[in-house]
Design a protein around this motif. Structure first.
Motif, PDB file in Angstrom:
ATOM      1  N   CYS A   1       0.853  -1.184   0.000  1.00  0.00           N
ATOM      2  CA  CYS A   1       0.000   0.000   0.000  1.00  0.00           C
ATOM      3  C   CYS A   1       0.892   1.238   0.000  1.00  0.00           C
ATOM      4  CB  CYS A   1      -0.904   0.000   1.235  1.00  0.00           C
ATOM      5  SG  CYS A   1      -2.093   1.352   1.263  1.00  0.00           S
ATOM      6  N   VAL A   2       0.609   2.140  -0.928  1.00  0.00           N
ATOM      7  CA  VAL A   2       1.386   3.373  -1.034  1.00  0.00           C
ATOM      8  C   VAL A   2       1.331   4.113   0.309  1.00  0.00           C
ATOM      9  CG1 VAL A   2       1.532   5.601  -2.207  1.00  0.00           C
ATOM     10  CG2 VAL A   2       0.967   3.543  -3.505  1.00  0.00           C
ATOM     11  N   SER A   3       2.472   4.507   0.802  1.00  0.00           N
ATOM     12  CA  SER A   3       2.567   5.165   2.114  1.00  0.00           C
ATOM     13  C   SER A   3       1.726   6.429   2.191  1.00  0.00           C
ATOM     14  CB  SER A   3       4.022   5.492   2.437  1.00  0.00           C
ATOM     15  OG  SER A   3       4.794   4.314   2.494  1.00  0.00           O
ATOM     16  N   ALA A   4       1.595   7.140   1.077  1.00  0.00           N
ATOM     17  CA  ALA A   4       0.813   8.381   1.057  1.00  0.00           C
ATOM     18  C   ALA A   4      -0.690   8.135   1.060  1.00  0.00           C
ATOM     19  CB  ALA A   4       1.192   9.207  -0.170  1.00  0.00           C
ATOM     20  N   ASN A   5      -1.114   6.887   0.887  1.00  0.00           N
ATOM     21  CA  ASN A   5      -2.538   6.568   0.831  1.00  0.00           C
ATOM     22  C   ASN A   5      -3.033   6.235   2.244  1.00  0.00           C
ATOM     23  OD1 ASN A   5      -5.113   5.809   0.125  1.00  0.00           O
ATOM     24  ND2 ASN A   5      -4.470   4.521  -1.588  1.00  0.00           N
ATOM     25  N   HIS A   6      -3.156   7.260   3.066  1.00  0.00           N
ATOM     26  CA  HIS A   6      -3.511   7.091   4.476  1.00  0.00           C
ATOM     27  C   HIS A   6      -4.881   6.443   4.660  1.00  0.00           C
ATOM     28  CE1 HIS A   6       0.058   9.337   5.481  1.00  0.00           C
ATOM     29  NE2 HIS A   6      -0.326  10.304   4.672  1.00  0.00           N
ATOM     30  N   LYS A   7      -5.825   6.779   3.797  1.00  0.00           N
ATOM     31  CA  LYS A   7      -7.171   6.196   3.890  1.00  0.00           C
ATOM     32  C   LYS A   7      -7.107   4.677   3.695  1.00  0.00           C
ATOM     33  CE  LYS A   7     -11.813   6.525   1.943  1.00  0.00           C
ATOM     34  NZ  LYS A   7     -12.663   7.136   0.915  1.00  0.00           N
ATOM     35  N   ALA A   8      -6.351   4.230   2.702  1.00  0.00           N
ATOM     36  CA  ALA A   8      -6.232   2.795   2.443  1.00  0.00           C
ATOM     37  C   ALA A   8      -5.490   2.093   3.579  1.00  0.00           C
ATOM     38  CB  ALA A   8      -5.522   2.553   1.115  1.00  0.00           C
ATOM     39  N   LEU A   9      -4.438   2.713   4.096  1.00  0.00           N
ATOM     40  CA  LEU A   9      -3.703   2.103   5.213  1.00  0.00           C
ATOM     41  C   LEU A   9      -4.618   1.889   6.414  1.00  0.00           C
ATOM     42  CD1 LEU A   9      -0.354   4.083   4.954  1.00  0.00           C
ATOM     43  CD2 LEU A   9      -0.642   1.616   4.607  1.00  0.00           C
ATOM     44  N   LYS A  10      -5.443   2.876   6.736  1.00  0.00           N
ATOM     45  CA  LYS A  10      -6.394   2.739   7.849  1.00  0.00           C
ATOM     46  C   LYS A  10      -7.390   1.622   7.567  1.00  0.00           C
ATOM     47  CE  LYS A  10      -6.357   7.459   9.615  1.00  0.00           C
ATOM     48  NZ  LYS A  10      -7.117   8.693   9.807  1.00  0.00           N
ATOM     49  N   PHE A  11      -7.869   1.555   6.335  1.00  0.00           N
ATOM     50  CA  PHE A  11      -8.816   0.515   5.942  1.00  0.00           C
ATOM     51  C   PHE A  11      -8.217  -0.877   6.155  1.00  0.00           C
ATOM     52  CE2 PHE A  11      -9.820  -2.411   2.425  1.00  0.00           C
ATOM     53  CZ  PHE A  11     -11.134  -2.700   2.733  1.00  0.00           C
ATOM     54  N   TYR A  12      -6.999  -1.095   5.671  1.00  0.00           N
ATOM     55  CA  TYR A  12      -6.379  -2.409   5.814  1.00  0.00           C
ATOM     56  C   TYR A  12      -6.147  -2.750   7.287  1.00  0.00           C
ATOM     57  CZ  TYR A  12      -5.703  -2.522   0.776  1.00  0.00           C
ATOM     58  OH  TYR A  12      -5.911  -2.526  -0.578  1.00  0.00           O
ATOM     59  N   GLU A  13      -5.655  -1.806   8.056  1.00  0.00           N
ATOM     60  CA  GLU A  13      -5.418  -2.069   9.487  1.00  0.00           C
ATOM     61  C   GLU A  13      -6.728  -2.379  10.204  1.00  0.00           C
ATOM     62  OE1 GLU A  13      -1.375   0.159  10.735  1.00  0.00           O
ATOM     63  OE2 GLU A  13      -3.010   1.525  10.207  1.00  0.00           O
ATOM     64  N   LYS A  14      -7.779  -1.675   9.864  1.00  0.00           N
ATOM     65  CA  LYS A  14      -9.103  -1.936  10.456  1.00  0.00           C
ATOM     66  C   LYS A  14      -9.569  -3.360  10.138  1.00  0.00           C
ATOM     67  CE  LYS A  14     -13.879  -0.556   9.929  1.00  0.00           C
ATOM     68  NZ  LYS A  14     -14.784   0.131   9.027  1.00  0.00           N
ATOM     69  N   ASN A  15      -9.125  -3.887   9.006  1.00  0.00           N
ATOM     70  CA  ASN A  15      -9.519  -5.227   8.577  1.00  0.00           C
ATOM     71  C   ASN A  15      -8.510  -6.302   8.961  1.00  0.00           C
ATOM     72  OD1 ASN A  15     -12.156  -5.345   6.846  1.00  0.00           O
ATOM     73  ND2 ASN A  15     -11.179  -3.387   6.369  1.00  0.00           N
ATOM     74  N   GLY A  16      -7.613  -5.993   9.907  1.00  0.00           N
ATOM     75  CA  GLY A  16      -6.727  -7.003  10.460  1.00  0.00           C
ATOM     76  C   GLY A  16      -5.362  -7.123   9.817  1.00  0.00           C
ATOM     77  N   TRP A  17      -5.028  -6.251   8.888  1.00  0.00           N
ATOM     78  CA  TRP A  17      -3.720  -6.285   8.243  1.00  0.00           C
ATOM     79  C   TRP A  17      -2.704  -5.543   9.095  1.00  0.00           C
ATOM     80  CZ3 TRP A  17      -2.538  -8.457   3.368  1.00  0.00           C
ATOM     81  CH2 TRP A  17      -3.632  -9.098   2.759  1.00  0.00           C
ATOM     82  N   LYS A  18      -1.468  -6.013   9.048  1.00  0.00           N
ATOM     83  CA  LYS A  18      -0.386  -5.405   9.831  1.00  0.00           C
ATOM     84  C   LYS A  18       0.698  -4.868   8.896  1.00  0.00           C
ATOM     85  CE  LYS A  18      -1.974  -7.112  13.793  1.00  0.00           C
ATOM     86  NZ  LYS A  18      -3.155  -6.460  14.222  1.00  0.00           N
TER      87      LYS A  18
END
Length: 139
Positions: free
Chosen positions: A104-121
């Protein structure tokens, strides 16, 4: 919401979703360099799952099965927030073997939050030709 493998007849809509989503979300890239054909290039040799809501394609995930890697996950901006992304992640987990990975692109904060919310580390932040990205894992 229905998740199913993509068929050839679905590709025009998948191309559109990929282009529109990137143009709206990827503000760090030049939108004039993006085209409908990018979808075919970027998903070559990958298994495509799509999400349908009320018989309309609302998103897709592109999976590279040999490496249990989610290459792309995009939801039509008009259908953001209805759970399509989460359903696509669940289907990817069912289709592949754990651990799964994605970048996930580091600048894509929305996507990073989405993945972490769904159990990704987050595993490690790497620099590549298109900038910094996080390697993420789901176990």
């Amino acid at each position: 919401m229905k998740i199913r493998p993509a068929l050839a007849m679905d590709y025009p809509e998948l191309r559109r979703i990929y282009l529109v989503s990137r143009r709206q979300s990827f503000v760090w890239e030049n939108e004039h360099e993006m085209s409908l054909e990018d979808f075919d290039r970027d998903t070559a040799d990958e298994h495509i799952l799509l999400a349908e809501a009320e018989s309309r394609i609302v998103g897709f995930a592109s999976l590279y099965l040999p490496e249990d890697f989610i290459h792309l996950l995009f939801v039509d901006p008009d259908f953001s927030g209805i759970g399509a992304g989460s359903k696509l992640l669940e289907a990817a987990v069912e289709k592949m073997n754990k651990p799964l990975t994605l970048k996930c692109v580091s600048a894509n904060h929305k996507a990073l939050k989405f993945y972490e919310k769904n159990g990704w580390k987050k595993v490690v932040e790497e620099a590549g030709p298109s900038g910094k990205h996080w390697l993420m894992s789901y176990e």
